[in-house]
Design a protein around this motif. Sequence first.
Motif, PDB file in Angstrom:
ATOM      1  N   UNK A  26       0.831  -1.200   0.000  1.00  0.00           N
ATOM      2  CA  UNK A  26       0.000   0.000   0.000  1.00  0.00           C
ATOM      3  C   UNK A  26       0.868   1.254   0.000  1.00  0.00           C
ATOM      4  N   UNK A  27       1.920   1.262   0.807  1.00  0.00           N
ATOM      5  CA  UNK A  27       2.798   2.432   0.897  1.00  0.00           C
ATOM      6  C   UNK A  27       3.592   2.668  -0.383  1.00  0.00           C
ATOM      7  N   UNK A  28       3.866   1.595  -1.131  1.00  0.00           N
ATOM      8  CA  UNK A  28       4.698   1.704  -2.328  1.00  0.00           C
ATOM      9  C   UNK A  28       3.895   1.786  -3.628  1.00  0.00           C
ATOM     10  N   UNK A  29       2.571   1.705  -3.537  1.00  0.00           N
ATOM     11  CA  UNK A  29       1.735   1.704  -4.742  1.00  0.00           C
ATOM     12  C   UNK A  29       1.720   3.076  -5.409  1.00  0.00           C
ATOM     13  N   UNK A  30       1.654   3.053  -6.745  1.00  0.00           N
ATOM     14  CA  UNK A  30       1.456   4.261  -7.546  1.00  0.00           C
ATOM     15  C   UNK A  30       0.025   4.266  -8.053  1.00  0.00           C
ATOM     16  N   UNK A  31      -0.725   5.318  -7.730  1.00  0.00           N
ATOM     17  CA  UNK A  31      -2.125   5.414  -8.121  1.00  0.00           C
ATOM     18  C   UNK A  31      -2.253   6.129  -9.466  1.00  0.00           C
ATOM     19  N   UNK A  32      -3.082   5.562 -10.373  1.00  0.00           N
ATOM     20  CA  UNK A  32      -3.301   6.196 -11.672  1.00  0.00           C
ATOM     21  C   UNK A  32      -4.773   6.117 -12.043  1.00  0.00           C
ATOM     22  N   UNK A  33      -5.220   7.126 -12.795  1.00  0.00           N
ATOM     23  CA  UNK A  33      -6.579   7.142 -13.332  1.00  0.00           C
ATOM     24  C   UNK A  33      -6.514   7.189 -14.858  1.00  0.00           C
ATOM     25  N   UNK A  34      -7.466   6.512 -15.494  1.00  0.00           N
ATOM     26  CA  UNK A  34      -7.528   6.470 -16.953  1.00  0.00           C
ATOM     27  C   UNK A  34      -8.961   6.755 -17.392  1.00  0.00           C
ATOM     28  N   UNK A  35      -9.099   7.350 -18.571  1.00  0.00           N
ATOM     29  CA  UNK A  35     -10.422   7.566 -19.158  1.00  0.00           C
ATOM     30  C   UNK A  35     -10.652   6.540 -20.266  1.00  0.00           C
ATOM     31  N   UNK A  36     -11.909   6.395 -20.667  1.00  0.00           N
ATOM     32  CA  UNK A  36     -12.242   5.433 -21.706  1.00  0.00           C
ATOM     33  C   UNK A  36     -11.420   5.701 -22.967  1.00  0.00           C
ATOM     34  N   UNK A  37     -10.868   4.630 -23.531  1.00  0.00           N
ATOM     35  CA  UNK A  37     -10.056   4.739 -24.734  1.00  0.00           C
ATOM     36  C   UNK A  37      -8.568   4.821 -24.475  1.00  0.00           C
ATOM     37  N   UNK A  38      -8.173   5.110 -23.215  1.00  0.00           N
ATOM     38  CA  UNK A  38      -6.744   5.103 -22.874  1.00  0.00           C
ATOM     39  C   UNK A  38      -6.195   3.680 -22.921  1.00  0.00           C
ATOM     40  N   UNK A  39      -4.887   3.585 -23.033  1.00  0.00           N
ATOM     41  CA  UNK A  39      -4.216   2.292 -22.952  1.00  0.00           C
ATOM     42  C   UNK A  39      -3.352   2.251 -21.699  1.00  0.00           C
ATOM     43  N   UNK A  40      -3.577   1.244 -20.874  1.00  0.00           N
ATOM     44  CA  UNK A  40      -2.744   1.044 -19.684  1.00  0.00           C
ATOM     45  C   UNK A  40      -1.360   0.576 -20.108  1.00  0.00           C
ATOM     46  N   UNK A  41      -1.322  -0.321 -21.078  1.00  0.00           N
ATOM     47  CA  UNK A  41      -0.052  -0.745 -21.675  1.00  0.00           C
ATOM     48  C   UNK A  41      -0.295  -1.072 -23.137  1.00  0.00           C
ATOM     49  N   UNK A  42       0.779  -1.031 -23.920  1.00  0.00           N
ATOM     50  CA  UNK A  42       0.697  -1.223 -25.366  1.00  0.00           C
ATOM     51  C   UNK A  42       1.285  -2.571 -25.750  1.00  0.00           C
ATOM     52  N   UNK A  43       0.647  -3.213 -26.722  1.00  0.00           N
ATOM     53  CA  UNK A  43       1.222  -4.407 -27.325  1.00  0.00           C
ATOM     54  C   UNK A  43       2.593  -4.081 -27.902  1.00  0.00           C
ATOM     55  N   UNK A  44       3.553  -4.988 -27.665  1.00  0.00           N
ATOM     56  CA  UNK A  44       4.938  -4.887 -28.149  1.00  0.00           C
ATOM     57  C   UNK A  44       5.803  -3.935 -27.327  1.00  0.00           C
ATOM     58  N   UNK A  45       5.227  -3.295 -26.296  1.00  0.00           N
ATOM     59  CA  UNK A  45       6.036  -2.497 -25.378  1.00  0.00           C
ATOM     60  C   UNK A  45       6.461  -3.339 -24.186  1.00  0.00           C
ATOM     61  N   UNK A  46       7.550  -2.951 -23.551  1.00  0.00           N
ATOM     62  CA  UNK A  46       7.938  -3.570 -22.283  1.00  0.00           C
ATOM     63  C   UNK A  46       7.099  -2.944 -21.172  1.00  0.00           C
ATOM     64  N   UNK A  47       6.463  -3.774 -20.356  1.00  0.00           N
ATOM     65  CA  UNK A  47       5.595  -3.285 -19.279  1.00  0.00           C
ATOM     66  C   UNK A  47       5.781  -4.189 -18.056  1.00  0.00           C
TER      67      UNK A  47
END
Length: 224
Positions: A26-47
């Motif tokens: 919990x202390x080390x988590x990074x919080x993020x928000x996304x809207x519809x149509x965003x990509x959390x990660x991309x195919x062929x990218x390192x994630x």
Amino acid sequence: MSDLLNCLKEAPVFSKLTASDHDELVNLATFKQFKKGDLVCWQDDLWPYAAYIEEGHAEWSMLSPEGKRQFVFRLGPCDAIWGHTIFDGQPMPASLEVMTPMKIYLWHKDIVLPIVSRHPEAIWDITEVLVTYMRHVREVVYGFAFHPVAGRLARLLLNHYQPIEGKPTPRDLTLDELADNIGTTRELVSRTLHRFANDGMIEISRVQFIFTNRDQLEKLAGKE
């Protein structure tokens, strides 16, 4: 963060950790928000990340060399995401596309792996999660190989909407999204939906479905 802590206690992999491990995550988590149509990660990218979905929905989608997009399966609140890059250092095999506004917590592999690796039961849970991913992909491949478009569409409608016969169900997938999910065109989806309506299986409007013969749809979805 208290909601995250409570959810981690119930989630696969994370539920096998100790209270002090949960506090550390919990202390080390990074919080993020996304809207519809965003990509959390991309195919062929390192994630190289693990993530936990607090709110919203996303779908894994694969892009063919010809540019055809295929949705594989959906994730929602309380689901965990484990990037393949964490385990083999290779690019992601699919993109994670946001379908509804989403809130997630992220951990880089350098943070999450040392914590999870303290517990063999948690490592086993990761294996089960990745096998589940593989089985979802198998169902998509199986559907393309052996299931006609009408059967694939019937299966998608039943699985996505979980309909109660005779009760209105809001439409939250567009024709394009339905087509992307079953690997066909919006025109063929439209024609097939109207065929379902003509056959008395479903009533259609611009904003909702009413499933009027679920048994017939289930039989269609089960045909090979």
